[in-house]
Design a protein around this motif. Structure first.
Motif, PDB file in Angstrom:
ATOM      1  N   PRO A  71       0.810  -1.235   0.000  1.00 54.41           N
ATOM      2  CA  PRO A  71       0.000   0.000   0.000  1.00 54.41           C
ATOM      3  C   PRO A  71       0.836   1.274   0.000  1.00 54.41           C
ATOM      4  CG  PRO A  71      -0.918  -1.602   1.514  1.00 54.41           C
ATOM      5  CD  PRO A  71       0.391  -2.153   1.079  1.00 54.41           C
ATOM      6  N   LEU A  72       1.946   1.278   0.714  1.00 52.22           N
ATOM      7  CA  LEU A  72       2.807   2.457   0.725  1.00 52.22           C
ATOM      8  C   LEU A  72       3.502   2.641  -0.621  1.00 52.22           C
ATOM      9  CD1 LEU A  72       4.387   1.977   4.251  1.00 52.22           C
ATOM     10  CD2 LEU A  72       2.634   3.624   3.598  1.00 52.22           C
ATOM     11  N   ASP A  73       3.803   1.549  -1.303  1.00 50.22           N
ATOM     12  CA  ASP A  73       4.415   1.659  -2.621  1.00 50.22           C
ATOM     13  C   ASP A  73       3.434   2.257  -3.626  1.00 50.22           C
ATOM     14  OD1 ASP A  73       6.280   1.426  -4.622  1.00 50.22           O
ATOM     15  OD2 ASP A  73       5.836  -0.666  -5.043  1.00 50.22           O
ATOM     16  N   VAL A  74       2.163   1.836  -3.583  1.00 49.56           N
ATOM     17  CA  VAL A  74       1.146   2.396  -4.469  1.00 49.56           C
ATOM     18  C   VAL A  74       0.971   3.888  -4.211  1.00 49.56           C
ATOM     19  CG1 VAL A  74      -1.292   2.301  -5.106  1.00 49.56           C
ATOM     20  CG2 VAL A  74      -0.026   0.188  -4.705  1.00 49.56           C
ATOM     21  N   THR A  75       0.902   4.272  -2.942  1.00 49.40           N
ATOM     22  CA  THR A  75       0.753   5.685  -2.596  1.00 49.40           C
ATOM     23  C   THR A  75       1.963   6.495  -3.029  1.00 49.40           C
ATOM     24  OG1 THR A  75      -0.540   4.991  -0.680  1.00 49.40           O
ATOM     25  CG2 THR A  75       0.236   7.259  -0.709  1.00 49.40           C
ATOM     26  N   LYS A  76       3.148   5.943  -2.857  1.00 45.99           N
ATOM     27  CA  LYS A  76       4.365   6.639  -3.272  1.00 45.99           C
ATOM     28  C   LYS A  76       4.371   6.882  -4.776  1.00 45.99           C
ATOM     29  CE  LYS A  76       7.688   4.287  -4.351  1.00 45.99           C
ATOM     30  NZ  LYS A  76       8.323   3.698  -5.564  1.00 45.99           N
ATOM     31  N   GLY A  78      -0.699  15.058   0.634  1.00 46.22           N
ATOM     32  CA  GLY A  78       0.096  14.323   1.594  1.00 46.22           C
ATOM     33  C   GLY A  78      -0.103  12.820   1.491  1.00 46.22           C
ATOM     34  N   LEU A  79       0.563  12.117   2.397  1.00 46.38           N
ATOM     35  CA  LEU A  79       0.532  10.664   2.379  1.00 46.38           C
ATOM     36  C   LEU A  79      -0.857  10.129   2.702  1.00 46.38           C
ATOM     37  CD1 LEU A  79       1.857   7.848   2.351  1.00 46.38           C
ATOM     38  CD2 LEU A  79       2.549   8.246   4.715  1.00 46.38           C
ATOM     39  N   ALA A  80      -1.453  10.636   3.783  1.00 50.31           N
ATOM     40  CA  ALA A  80      -2.768  10.129   4.194  1.00 50.31           C
ATOM     41  C   ALA A  80      -3.838  10.435   3.146  1.00 50.31           C
ATOM     42  CB  ALA A  80      -3.151  10.731   5.547  1.00 50.31           C
ATOM     43  N   ARG A  81      -3.768  11.644   2.563  1.00 53.33           N
ATOM     44  CA  ARG A  81      -4.763  12.016   1.561  1.00 53.33           C
ATOM     45  C   ARG A  81      -4.651  11.142   0.313  1.00 53.33           C
ATOM     46  NH1 ARG A  81      -5.363  18.098  -1.059  1.00 53.33           N
ATOM     47  NH2 ARG A  81      -7.099  17.621  -2.491  1.00 53.33           N
ATOM     48  N   SER A  82      -3.411  10.889  -0.126  1.00 54.02           N
ATOM     49  CA  SER A  82      -3.226  10.042  -1.307  1.00 54.02           C
ATOM     50  C   SER A  82      -3.650   8.609  -1.029  1.00 54.02           C
ATOM     51  CB  SER A  82      -1.759  10.073  -1.739  1.00 54.02           C
ATOM     52  OG  SER A  82      -1.364  11.382  -2.105  1.00 54.02           O
ATOM     53  N   TYR A 112      12.050  15.183  -4.725  1.00 53.75           N
ATOM     54  CA  TYR A 112      11.839  14.495  -3.450  1.00 53.75           C
ATOM     55  C   TYR A 112      10.356  14.398  -3.124  1.00 53.75           C
ATOM     56  CZ  TYR A 112      16.746  14.125  -2.269  1.00 53.75           C
ATOM     57  OH  TYR A 112      18.077  13.765  -2.253  1.00 53.75           O
ATOM     58  N   ARG A 113       9.520  14.503  -4.156  1.00 55.64           N
ATOM     59  CA  ARG A 113       8.092  14.306  -3.939  1.00 55.64           C
ATOM     60  C   ARG A 113       7.835  12.833  -3.646  1.00 55.64           C
ATOM     61  NH1 ARG A 113       5.028  17.244  -8.135  1.00 55.64           N
ATOM     62  NH2 ARG A 113       5.633  18.915  -6.715  1.00 55.64           N
ATOM     63  N   GLY A 114       7.051  12.580  -2.636  1.00 58.54           N
ATOM     64  CA  GLY A 114       6.815  11.212  -2.209  1.00 58.54           C
ATOM     65  C   GLY A 114       7.937  10.642  -1.365  1.00 58.54           C
ATOM     66  N   PHE A 115       8.808  11.534  -0.819  1.00 57.32           N
ATOM     67  CA  PHE A 115       9.926  11.024  -0.021  1.00 57.32           C
ATOM     68  C   PHE A 115       9.442  10.376   1.267  1.00 57.32           C
ATOM     69  CE2 PHE A 115      12.945  11.747   3.475  1.00 57.32           C
ATOM     70  CZ  PHE A 115      14.002  10.971   3.027  1.00 57.32           C
ATOM     71  N   VAL A 116       8.428  10.994   1.915  1.00 62.19           N
ATOM     72  CA  VAL A 116       7.938  10.439   3.190  1.00 62.19           C
ATOM     73  C   VAL A 116       7.360   9.036   2.980  1.00 62.19           C
ATOM     74  CG1 VAL A 116       6.299  10.747   5.067  1.00 62.19           C
ATOM     75  CG2 VAL A 116       7.604  12.705   4.220  1.00 62.19           C
ATOM     76  N   PRO A 117       6.417   8.837   2.027  1.00 61.88           N
ATOM     77  CA  PRO A 117       5.962   7.454   1.825  1.00 61.88           C
ATOM     78  C   PRO A 117       7.053   6.542   1.295  1.00 61.88           C
ATOM     79  CG  PRO A 117       5.033   8.908   0.159  1.00 61.88           C
ATOM     80  CD  PRO A 117       5.654   9.781   1.196  1.00 61.88           C
TER      81      PRO A 117
END
Length: 355
Positions: A78-83, A99-103, A326-331
Motif C-alpha cells: 500500500p505504501l508503494d502504491v501511494t508513493k 500528503g501521504l494520508a490524503r493520497s 523528493y516528492r513522495g519522499f515520506v511514503p
C-alpha cells in the motif's frame, strides 16, 4: 628413561603450538608419537551467519533473499502504491502536493481497498527475480573485487585456538559490489517494474500508454502490441541508475553497519542487530534513491511527455523545481525502511536456520 622423558617435556613446552609434540598417556619403551596439527575448526552457526551475507551454498542467498523480498513487498505494497501516485502527480511551483494520508485515502476511494495492492503480481515477480539477483550477486561481486586486488577476503584466520572473525571487506568494495549487482539485476528484469508502474498509475488514456487494463499479463500484451517488445524495457536507464544507488546504499551500509555493531559487542545472530543495521540502511537508501525514483516513475508511466531520463529530469526541474525530485519522499522512506527491515530479518533467520 625418566631423564629422557623430562627432557622431551621441556622441548614440548618451548616448541610453537602448531608444531608441538604431544605425549600420550601411556608411553611404551620410552617413545612418543607425533600428533598432526589440528585443523582449523569452523565457526559456530551464529558466528558464521554473522559474516557478511555469505551462505553455506551459493544458491541459498538467491533463494533466501527472494523469499525475504517477497514477504516485505506484500507488507509494504500500500505504501508503494501511494508513493507512485504522489510521484506521478504534477503541480506547479508554489503549489503544495497532496500528503501521504490524503493520497492513501484517494487510492482506496477510487479503486477500493484492493486497489492498495495494485500491481502485486508483477511486484512479487520482480522481487522474486530482481530482489533475489541483486542480493545473490552481492557476495560474488565482493569476492571478484577482492581477487582482482589480489586479496582473499572472507576466509577465517588459521589459528588453532578459538576462531576469530574474518577480515572485513573495505567499504569501497562493498559500494562497488552493490552498484554492480543492483544495476545488472535491474536492467535484466526491467519489464516487471514497467508493468508494475503502469498498474499503479492513474487510469487516464493518453498517447503511448495503454488503457482499460485488467491484469499484469494484459498490460504486458498491450505494451508489446503498442510499443513493441522494446517497450517493456522503456526507462531501463533510470531504473538501473536507481537500482544501483539503492543497492549500493542498502547492501553496503547494511553490511558495514552490521560489522560495526558486531565490533561494539552486539550478538551477530540477534534480531535486534539485524533490525538496527537494516533500519539505518533503509534511511540511507531512501535519501539516495528518491530523485532517481521520481524520474523513473514518470518515464515509465507517461513516455509521451517524458521520452527519456534527461528530458524527464530537465522538464521536472524547469516546471516544478528541485523539490519535485523528493516528492513522495515520506511514503518512500516509510516504505523502504520497513521493507529493508523485513527483508533482511527474514534473510538472516533463514541463513541462521540453514547454518
Amino acid at each position: 628413561w625418566r631423564a629422557g622423558r623430562q627432557l622431551r617435556s621441556r622441548e614440548v613446552a618451548r616448541a610453537p603450538s602448531s608444531r608441538r609434540w604431544r605425549l600420550p598417556r601411556s608411553v611404551s619403551a620410552g617413545r612418543t608419537r607425533r600428533s598432526l596439527p589440528a585443523a582449523p575448526t569452523r565457526p559456530p552457526p551464529l558466528r558464521r551467519a554473522a559474516m557478511g551475507l555469505e551462505t553455506a551454498a551459493w544458491w541459498h542467498l538467491f533463494v533466501f533473499s527472494g523469499v525475504g523480498a517477497c514477504v516485505a513487498e506484500v507488507c509494504t505494497m500500500p505504501l508503494d502504491v501511494t508513493k507512485t501516485r504522489l510521484q506521478l502527480s504534477r503541480t506547479s511551483q508554489g503549489t503544495r502536493a497532496p500528503g501521504l494520508a490524503r493520497s492513501l485515502l484517494q487510492v482506496a476511494s477510487e479503486r477500493g481497498p484492493a486497489g492498495l495492492w495494485s500491481g502485486l503480481s508483477p511486484a512479487l515477480l520482480r522481487q522474486a527475480t530482481y530482489g533475489s539477483a541483486r542480493i545473490g550477486l552481492y557476495e560474488p561481486a565482493k569476492r571478484a573485487l577482492a581477487s582482482a586486488r589480489g586479496r582473499a577476503l572472507g576466509a577465517p584466520r588459521r589459528q588453532p585456538a578459538a576462531p576469530s572473525r574474518p577480515e572485513p571487506s573495505p567499504l569501497v568494495d562493498k559500494l562497488l559490489a552493490g552498484t554492480m549487482s543492483g544495476a545488472l539485476a535491474s536492467a535484466a528484469f526491467n519489464p516487471t517494474d514497467r508493468v508494475k508502474v503502469l498498474l499503479q498509475a492513474p487510469v487516464q488514456p493518453s498517447a503511448g500508454r495503454p488503457s482499460g487494463r485488467r491484469g499484469a499479463v494484459a498490460v504486458a500484451r498491450e505494451v508489446v502490441r503498442s510499443e513493441g517488445f522494446a517497450g517493456l524495457y522503456r526507462g531501463w536507464g533510470p531504473t538501473a541508475t536507481r537500482a544501483a544507488l539503492v543497492a549500493a546504499a542498502e547492501l553496503a551500509t547494511y553490511d558495514e553497519f552490521k560489522a560495526r555493531l558486531l565490533d561494539w559487542g552486539l550478538e551477530g545472530g540477534a534480531s535486534t542487530t539485524h533490525l538496527a543495521a537494516s533500519g539505518l540502511a533503509g534511511l540511507v537508501a531512501a535519501a539516495v534513491s528518491s530523485p532517481a525514483d521520481v524520474v523513473k516513475s514518470r518515464v515509465m508511466a507517461d513516455p509521451a511527455r517524458y521520452p527519456g531520463f534527461a528530458s524527464a529530469l530537465t522538464t521536472t526541474l524547469r516546471e516544478e523545481g528541485p523539490s519535485a525530485l523528493y516528492r513522495g519522499f515520506v511514503p518512500n522512506a516509510v516504505r523502504i525502511v520497513p521493507h529493508v527491515c523485513i527483508g533482511f530479518v527474514v534473510l538472516e533467520r533463514l541463513r541462521a536456520w540453514a547454518s
